[in-house]
Design an enzyme around this catalytic site. Structure first.
Site, PDB file in Angstrom:
ATOM      1  N   LYS A  61       0.840  -1.196   0.000  1.00 48.09           N
ATOM      2  CA  LYS A  61       0.000   0.000   0.000  1.00 48.09           C
ATOM      3  C   LYS A  61       0.878   1.251   0.000  1.00 48.09           C
ATOM      4  O   LYS A  61       1.942   1.273   0.631  1.00 48.09           O
ATOM      5  CB  LYS A  61      -0.908  -0.034   1.236  1.00 48.09           C
ATOM      6  CG  LYS A  61      -1.992   1.019   1.301  1.00 48.09           C
ATOM      7  CD  LYS A  61      -2.859   0.737   2.528  1.00 48.09           C
ATOM      8  CE  LYS A  61      -3.997   1.747   2.670  1.00 48.09           C
ATOM      9  NZ  LYS A  61      -4.869   1.416   3.822  1.00 48.09           N
ATOM     10  N   SER A 136      -9.650   0.938   3.021  1.00 52.08           N
ATOM     11  CA  SER A 136      -8.873   1.856   2.207  1.00 52.08           C
ATOM     12  C   SER A 136      -7.768   1.176   1.403  1.00 52.08           C
ATOM     13  O   SER A 136      -7.176   1.780   0.500  1.00 52.08           O
ATOM     14  CB  SER A 136      -8.234   2.936   3.091  1.00 52.08           C
ATOM     15  OG  SER A 136      -7.326   2.372   4.013  1.00 52.08           O
ATOM     16  N   SER A 160      -9.734  -1.518   7.169  1.00 54.79           N
ATOM     17  CA  SER A 160      -9.191  -1.216   5.842  1.00 54.79           C
ATOM     18  C   SER A 160      -8.373  -2.330   5.205  1.00 54.79           C
ATOM     19  O   SER A 160      -8.000  -2.223   4.041  1.00 54.79           O
ATOM     20  CB  SER A 160      -8.358   0.073   5.889  1.00 54.79           C
ATOM     21  OG  SER A 160      -9.201   1.190   6.000  1.00 54.79           O
TER      22      SER A 160
END
Length: 434
Positions: A61, A136, A160
């Site tokens: 990420k 997310s 997330s």
């Protein structure tokens, strides 16, 4: 014989050819990935492989620093920030022999649950065109679901990692708070933030946690684990174990397929020798706790990202509005939110006096079109693990005749990753065979 270099180059080529449809990656690191793959092949040749992750490919990420690369956290105002070193988790993945393929798309600042980034674009779910992969860590979930990487790293502040795992039909682990160092991670809400892995192969979760765990001098919230936390007795079934389903799940408006998936998981646990009971998780009000979690995130996010809040155009109007609300939040509302978190952490601890694990849906709904209205309750079942600091695994539950799976999560006591991943490894293939 296919080498690790061959396989790595094939995955990079696949990303180049196919990711335009998904926008899961923001950038690739082909040169370093090839060097890491060559080193892994050399270790295979010499018989000196490092461990279970040696030669496996990883997507990370974009709030996790990768040395020499842009480190945006999905924020336009950070587009020119270049990481001067690897984050702790990237360092440890490299040390385990894993190959870092690239950095993935994400919600701006990790605050959101659909991965429709105002700067870097919308990420799509590989399972269904036009659908969200969740957030997310949506790019991480999509990259794994598409087969672009063996595993991915995301962050979980209030679901997330687990929401993208649920929407994309993969496995996602939110670890015990403080077990995995957050050094080199752009923070959102430091009292809740964790790094966790996503994978299509459930057996990759445990070696990833082992590789990432340990005290991190760069993380003031890093905590020592009990000496025996990593000891693992591999079970072949779930006999003798009791799992509790909080009665309050039924107070949330869930898609019928989600409740079907929960029923399937309950039945399969019983088939594997376990016991499933309904429990009263005293004081849990899913919607109230979801809102309390969001208030904490907005307030802590306003502090964590304060340097960007007063820079014109650094943040989208939407994100700036959320953080500005957090900055202006009254002390009484914030005290109430932290109070809710403490109360639910205590309730979860008490529950583990009576059950080995908690079983509940990952999210109230499956993936939905980006064009749909955003459900307010996506994180309704997520705050328990983040408030309590306990580990939780999201597992896909395939449904007959359906492209999109349901998903359930199992929570275990703090530091129980060894047991929790073992349970998932028993349950996952049984669910997949239905």
């Amino acid at each position: 014989m296919t080498t690790i270099v061959d396989r790595t180059l094939d995955q990079l080529a696949q990303i180049e050819a196919e990711d335009a449809a998904y926008n899961s990656f923001l950038r690739l690191y082909p040169e370093t990935a090839k060097r890491e793959a060559e080193a892994a092949d050399a270790r295979v040749e010499l018989g000196t492989m490092i461990g279970a992750l040696d030669g496996f490919t990883v997507a990370v990420k974009d709030n996790l620093a990768v040395s020499g690369a842009p480190w945006t956290a999905g924020i336009g105002g950070r587009s020119k920030v270049i990481a001067q070193g690897d984050s702790t988790v990237v360092t440890r993945m490299r040390a385990a022999g894993a190959i870092i393929l690239g950095s993935t798309n994400m919600e701006e600042a990790a605050l959101g649950s659909v991965t429709d980034n105002p700067v870097f674009g919308r990420c799509m779910n590989p399972l269904m065109p036009g659908y969200t992969p969740g957030g997310s860590s949506g790019g991480s979930g999509a990259a794994v679901a598409a087969g672009f990487a063996d595993l991915a790293l995301g962050t979980d502040t209030m679901g997330s990692v687990r929401i993208p795992a649920a929407y994309c039909g993969v496995f996602g682990l939110k670890p015990t708070y403080g077990l995995i160092g957050m050094g080199g991670v752009v923070p959102l809400a430091p009292s809740l933030d964790t790094v966790g892995p996503l994978a299509r192969d459930v057996t990759l979760l445990w070696p990833t946690v082992q590789a990432l765990a340990g005290i991190d001098d760069l993380d003031p919230n890093s905590r020592p684990a009990p000496k025996d936390w990593h000891k693992r007795t591999t079970r072949v079934d779930l006999s003798g174990l009791t799992f509790g389903v909080p009665k309050h799940v039924m107070n949330v408006d869930c898609e019928p397929a989600i409740l079907m998936g929960l029923d399937v998981a309950r039945a399969m646990i019983k088939d594997l020798g376990g016991t499933v009971i309904d429990i009263d998780l005293a004081g849990w009000v899913p919607d109230l706790d979801r809102r309390a979690g969001l208030l904490i995130i907005e307030a802590e996010g306003a502090v964590a990202l304060s340097d960007l809040m007063d820079v014109d155009g650094a943040l989208s109007p939407h994100l700036h509005g959320l953080l500005d609300y957090g900055r202006r939040l009254s002390s009484s509302k914030l005290v109430q939110a932290y109070g809710r978190a403490r109360v639910m952490a205590a309730a979860v601890d008490r529950a583990f006096l009576h059950v080995d694990g908690l079983l509940l849906p990952s999210a109230p709904q499956r993936a939905f079109p980006h064009s749909s209205a955003l459900p307010k309750d996506q994180a309704a079942f997520m705050s328990l693990a983040n408030f309590s600091g306990c580990p939780a695994i999201a597992l896909p539950v395939p449904l007959a005749g359906e492209v999109l799976p349901a998903s359930v999560q199992i929570l275990g006591p703090r530091w129980s990753e060894a047991r929790l991943t073992n349970w998932a490894e028993i349950l996952a293939p049984a669910l997949a065979d239905l």
